[in-house]
Design an enzyme around this catalytic site. Sequence first.
Site, PDB file in Angstrom:
ATOM      1  N   SER A  85       0.977  -1.169   0.064  1.00 41.21           N
ATOM      2  CA  SER A  85       0.113  -0.002  -0.043  1.00 41.21           C
ATOM      3  C   SER A  85       0.796   1.258  -0.061  1.00 41.21           C
ATOM      4  O   SER A  85       1.763   1.729  -0.860  1.00 41.21           O
ATOM      5  CB  SER A  85      -0.986   0.062   1.155  1.00 41.21           C
ATOM      6  OG  SER A  85      -1.865   0.759   1.302  1.00 41.21           O
ATOM      7  N   ASP A 124      -8.229  -4.204  -7.229  1.00 38.90           N
ATOM      8  CA  ASP A 124      -7.856  -3.308  -6.167  1.00 38.90           C
ATOM      9  C   ASP A 124      -7.727  -1.761  -6.661  1.00 38.90           C
ATOM     10  O   ASP A 124      -7.117  -1.499  -7.902  1.00 38.90           O
ATOM     11  CB  ASP A 124      -6.468  -3.666  -5.434  1.00 38.90           C
ATOM     12  CG  ASP A 124      -5.943  -2.614  -4.454  1.00 38.90           C
ATOM     13  OD1 ASP A 124      -6.774  -1.976  -4.018  1.00 38.90           O
ATOM     14  OD2 ASP A 124      -4.847  -3.022  -4.101  1.00 38.90           O
ATOM     15  N   HIS A 154      -7.685  -5.121  -1.241  1.00 37.90           N
ATOM     16  CA  HIS A 154      -6.326  -4.324  -0.882  1.00 37.90           C
ATOM     17  C   HIS A 154      -5.548  -5.161   0.088  1.00 37.90           C
ATOM     18  O   HIS A 154      -4.203  -4.785   0.257  1.00 37.90           O
ATOM     19  CB  HIS A 154      -6.722  -3.168  -0.769  1.00 37.90           C
ATOM     20  CG  HIS A 154      -5.319  -2.002  -0.547  1.00 37.90           C
ATOM     21  ND1 HIS A 154      -4.584  -1.780  -1.586  1.00 37.90           N
ATOM     22  CD2 HIS A 154      -5.056  -1.699   0.790  1.00 37.90           C
ATOM     23  CE1 HIS A 154      -3.622  -1.131  -0.939  1.00 37.90           C
ATOM     24  NE2 HIS A 154      -3.658  -0.921   0.301  1.00 37.90           N
TER      25      HIS A 154
END
Length: 528
Positions: free
Chosen positions: A318, A381, A437
């Site tokens: 991320s 995602d 995610h």
Amino acid sequence: MAISLSQTFLSINRQLENHVLPSENSSPVSFSGQKSQLGRSKSLEFATRQQQPRVPRVLSRTSESSLSSYIFHELEIERRENRGEGNHIVSPGNNNQEEEEERRISDVWSEIHGKDDWVGMLNPMDPLLRSELIRYGEMAQACYDAFDFDPFSKYCGSCRFTPDNFFDSLDMTNHGYNVSRYLFATSNINLPNFFKKSRWPKVWSRNANWIGYVAVSNDEMSKHLGRRDISIAWRGTVTRLEWIADLMDFLKPVSSNKIPCPDPTVKAESGFLDLYTDKDVNCRYCKFSAREQILTEVKRLLEFYKDEEISITITGHSLGSALAILSAYDIAEAGLNVLQESRVVPVNVFSFSGPRVGNVKFKERIETLGVKVLRVVNVHDIVPKSPGLFFNEHAPPMMMKLAEGLPWSYSHVGVELALDHKNSPFLKQDADLTCAHNLEAHLHLLDGYHGKGHRFVLASGRDPALVNKACDFLKDHYLVPPYWRQDENKGMIRNKDGRWMQPERPKLDDHPEDIHHHLKQLGLATEH
């Protein structure tokens, strides 16, 4: 929530009677070939053989002996017995098994590290590369598992463990690395959702958060890997996806944040740059920027191991992926990876679900410097699709040329490995965006990925229950509760008087004494 064995068997029997099992149209599912924990003699074979037994593989206690694994094994045995298939699952894997077993990571580590941009290793999926991706992904996952994000904790925003017992505390004793230092960043930036703060007025730090660590392979692991590996792991945000809204989505020259890039047209997203380079001289933990912490530690370790074969491997998930790419670029731009006699230490990034970091010039510059980036993404995602929703590497070249000078024109770097969670028979098809995610979900998808068009078959026996540690992604009939990973009693213990309280932790370390010495050598001398 406790669950009795009798209740478990009743639930299994009900599911078998009602046929609440994976769809018959799903791809075959395979599990680890261990015996039943309750004495049943039947066992399953791997759908593909155990990959490279000579290389240490990290398994948590959950993945070795969890109740959920037992349920998975027993249900699959019963399903196949009812269909008259017995308990053997045919391998779809390698016809050249004997040849594959002779491969060692130590023999091909430079290819796994991206020497040839992973040509021929992603489709079909190279089993050694898969195992290494999962291993480094677990190092990034450790940042989440070790982070104290409970606002009712007096240590919120810090690491729950000391560097000396970091991997032991996470059931990663055999991982083969030692943490050499922790990394901190200041919250005085435009990404507030990246940080967590305690509600206790005497908080350990008002302006700092723990954001990752630097670790070095020990002697045994270095022998397996064929080199001494310096690994950097960056934490991502622990909130949902609110941090995307915090992105200014504004590119600025990396040189504007005192990164010595000779080309002012090389730009990166402003929030990422600020998080990486900002500091607070009045804060004990972030009086040095994350950049200064990284560069000095890498310099120290390269000097210490200069007579060995070395690699630098950086990983993150991320927002941590953006920091991984930025720090890899900075190490190469500063020339830290060039040792005496012009020997170059390879710098590599294994990125998981990362956003775009910079513009086309940034992409070209990082490639010129020789940094290799492999980006693992889930096609569903939304994070890898931002920033740069309109002007990005998928836009027509002419449009990108016209938009080159705009502050919203982004480009991904490196090579992409695209996975699809809809190929896994374990996962819900209609889960929310945060599930797509999730890092553990990415590691699960890696474990079952064998190449485009290949069926999804778990390769290493990694427990699918890990997917639900911090989300609700597994199909309900697997009986794995969502968000199951919790600290026992939320960290509360009884004192000698029988009262419940938060235990004291060892004093948090901040910065090594020799950081000033290395800062001066890097030309980053500071008075603080």
